[in-house]
Design an enzyme around this catalytic site. Structure first.
Site, PDB file in Angstrom:
ATOM      1  N   ASP A  37      39.351  27.839  44.220  1.00 26.73           N
ATOM      2  CA  ASP A  37      38.729  29.133  44.533  1.00 26.73           C
ATOM      3  C   ASP A  37      39.311  30.169  43.589  1.00 26.73           C
ATOM      4  O   ASP A  37      40.442  30.629  43.780  1.00 26.73           O
ATOM      5  CB  ASP A  37      39.028  29.483  46.002  1.00 26.73           C
ATOM      6  CG  ASP A  37      38.433  30.833  46.421  1.00 26.73           C
ATOM      7  OD1 ASP A  37      37.819  31.517  45.575  1.00 26.73           O
ATOM      8  OD2 ASP A  37      38.600  31.202  47.593  1.00 26.73           O
ATOM      9  N   HIS A  38      38.544  30.535  42.554  1.00 24.58           N
ATOM     10  CA  HIS A  38      39.019  31.466  41.531  1.00 24.58           C
ATOM     11  C   HIS A  38      37.990  32.550  41.258  1.00 24.58           C
ATOM     12  O   HIS A  38      36.786  32.317  41.385  1.00 24.58           O
ATOM     13  CB  HIS A  38      39.285  30.717  40.219  1.00 24.58           C
ATOM     14  CG  HIS A  38      40.674  30.186  40.091  1.00 24.58           C
ATOM     15  ND1 HIS A  38      41.523  30.571  39.085  1.00 24.58           N
ATOM     16  CD2 HIS A  38      41.364  29.306  40.851  1.00 24.58           C
ATOM     17  CE1 HIS A  38      42.680  29.946  39.230  1.00 24.58           C
ATOM     18  NE2 HIS A  38      42.601  29.173  40.299  1.00 24.58           N
ATOM     19  N   GLY A 105      48.382  33.236  46.100  1.00 23.78           N
ATOM     20  CA  GLY A 105      47.533  33.687  45.012  1.00 23.78           C
ATOM     21  C   GLY A 105      48.216  33.940  43.685  1.00 23.78           C
ATOM     22  O   GLY A 105      49.416  33.763  43.510  1.00 23.78           O
ATOM     23  N   GLU A 106      47.381  34.373  42.729  1.00 20.78           N
ATOM     24  CA  GLU A 106      47.819  34.708  41.380  1.00 20.78           C
ATOM     25  C   GLU A 106      47.219  36.052  40.986  1.00 20.78           C
ATOM     26  O   GLU A 106      46.076  36.374  41.349  1.00 20.78           O
ATOM     27  CB  GLU A 106      47.360  33.655  40.358  1.00 20.78           C
ATOM     28  CG  GLU A 106      47.809  32.242  40.653  1.00 20.78           C
ATOM     29  CD  GLU A 106      46.801  31.470  41.497  1.00 20.78           C
ATOM     30  OE1 GLU A 106      45.639  31.945  41.628  1.00 20.78           O
ATOM     31  OE2 GLU A 106      47.164  30.415  42.029  1.00 20.78           O
ATOM     32  N   ASN A 109      43.535  36.350  39.592  1.00 18.29           N
ATOM     33  CA  ASN A 109      42.354  36.533  40.434  1.00 18.29           C
ATOM     34  C   ASN A 109      42.428  37.764  41.324  1.00 18.29           C
ATOM     35  O   ASN A 109      41.405  38.377  41.619  1.00 18.29           O
ATOM     36  CB  ASN A 109      42.181  35.303  41.338  1.00 18.29           C
ATOM     37  CG  ASN A 109      42.016  34.026  40.552  1.00 18.29           C
ATOM     38  OD1 ASN A 109      41.121  33.910  39.726  1.00 18.29           O
ATOM     39  ND2 ASN A 109      42.896  33.064  40.794  1.00 18.29           N
ATOM     40  N   GLY A 173      57.557  26.081  46.356  1.00 18.81           N
ATOM     41  CA  GLY A 173      58.992  26.291  46.385  1.00 18.81           C
ATOM     42  C   GLY A 173      59.487  26.188  47.806  1.00 18.81           C
ATOM     43  O   GLY A 173      58.705  26.119  48.763  1.00 18.81           O
TER      44      GLY A 173
END
Length: 318
Positions: A37-38, A105-106, A109, A173
């Site tokens: 999903d981007h 997220g990133e 986006n 992580g």
């Protein structure tokens, strides 16, 4: 017992191609689908970014396989109430065969609306609240919520599945893995990391499912496959938090200039060596994952599905 699914890449393929790949995946013997999903692809070579919820609607009519997002970020670009509505509708379309994979997220986006990109600890705090909001909405009643990060007033989802949508949490992580164990119905990650699976289970995940993603580049010419994987997915070999903080495909292209082909060749299974593919997929079963989702990098999807249908899947442990 490990199952094997196919990983649909919305960064590389448009809606029609994704639907066709889903059909081929089912015919080849894969048992479920994972779809990214981007808003942006990672780089311009990948070249696509269709709206995942529209594609899922099409998948519901094209295949009988279960579908999950991997992953949706419900904290900035889309309010969790809207993600809840989209996920509930997807679950209805798929007759309950849908799971919502979520993560923090990133910037690639999520920064597109112009807001600040929070630090990782804040994003995880937002994700925890977002999951709380979505779970309340999945129950089908009227919801009002006034939290630290989100406000919902008099919201009700009228189109809901018979059971609340399961929410799986992505983690890379220790802190996010422990959060996945506490709040998730399952765990998602992109490495055959037995320690992460164990941490998830010890943090509250228990017997809940762990799902892993794997990218390969099948092809009869290994050197060409390496070049394809490097051209399209050198971004996966960037270190540290770069994948979370770089804001545009252009920045990823610049950073990827520092990734040599040799690094991709050593990290990604490329070519048509059966033993190499069996080892790459089998590493997830050995690490304790319940499902591994395999993605074929590049355009030769039919060759990949023929290879996995006839040679790889029959030899993988159940």
């Amino acid at each position: 017992m490990t199952e094997y699914g196919y990983f649909l890449s919305t960064e590389e393929h448009g809606p029609a191609d994704l639907v066709e790949q889903a059909r081929m995946a089912e015919q080849a013997g894969f048992t479920s689908l994972w779809i990214s999903d981007h808003f942006h692809p990672w780089n311009s070579e990948q070249g696509q970014s269709p709206f995942v919820w529209s594609v899922i609607g099409a998948l519901s009519q094209a295949t009988s396989l279960p579908v999950r997002t991997a992953v949706t970020c419900p904290i900035i670009r889309m309010h969790p109430a809207l993600v809840a509505q989209a996920a509930a509708t997807a679950a209805v379309q798929l007759d309950g065969r849908f799971r919502l994979g979520v993560g923090s997220g990133e910037a690639l986006n999520e920064h597109i609306l112009g807001g600040a990109w929070p630090q990782a600890a804040v994003r995880l705090e937002m994700l925890q609240e977002a999951v709380q909001v979505m779970r309340m909405l999945f129950e089908g009643g009227e919801v009002s919520h006034h939290g630290k990060h989100y406000t919902v007033e008099n919201a009700r989802l009228y189109t809901v599945p018979d059971e609340p949508v399961p929410i799986d949490v992505s983690a890379f992580g220790p802190t996010s893995t422990e959060l996945a164990g506490r709040i998730g119905d399952g765990f998602l990650t992109m490495a055959p990391d037995a320690e992460a699976v164990d941490r998830f289970r010890r943090s509250g995940g228990g017997a809940k499912p762990a799902h892993g993603g794997l990218k390969v580049c099948w092809g009869t010419d290994r050197e060409e496959a390496v070049r394809t994987a490097h051209r399209l997915w050198a971004t996966e070999q960037l270190p540290g938090e770069l994948a979370q903080v770089l804001p545009t495909p252009r920045h990823f292209e610049q950073a990827s200039e520092l990734v040599p082909e040799e690094r991709v060749a050593s990290a990604v299974t490329c070519g048509d060596d059966l033993d190499a593919h069996l080892a790459a997929v089998g590493a997830y079963a050995d690490a304790g994952f319940d499902t591994v989702y395999i993605n074929q990098i590049g355009p030769d999807q039919r060759g990949f599905f023929d290879f996995y249908r006839s040679k790889v899947l029959p030899q993988l442990p159940d």
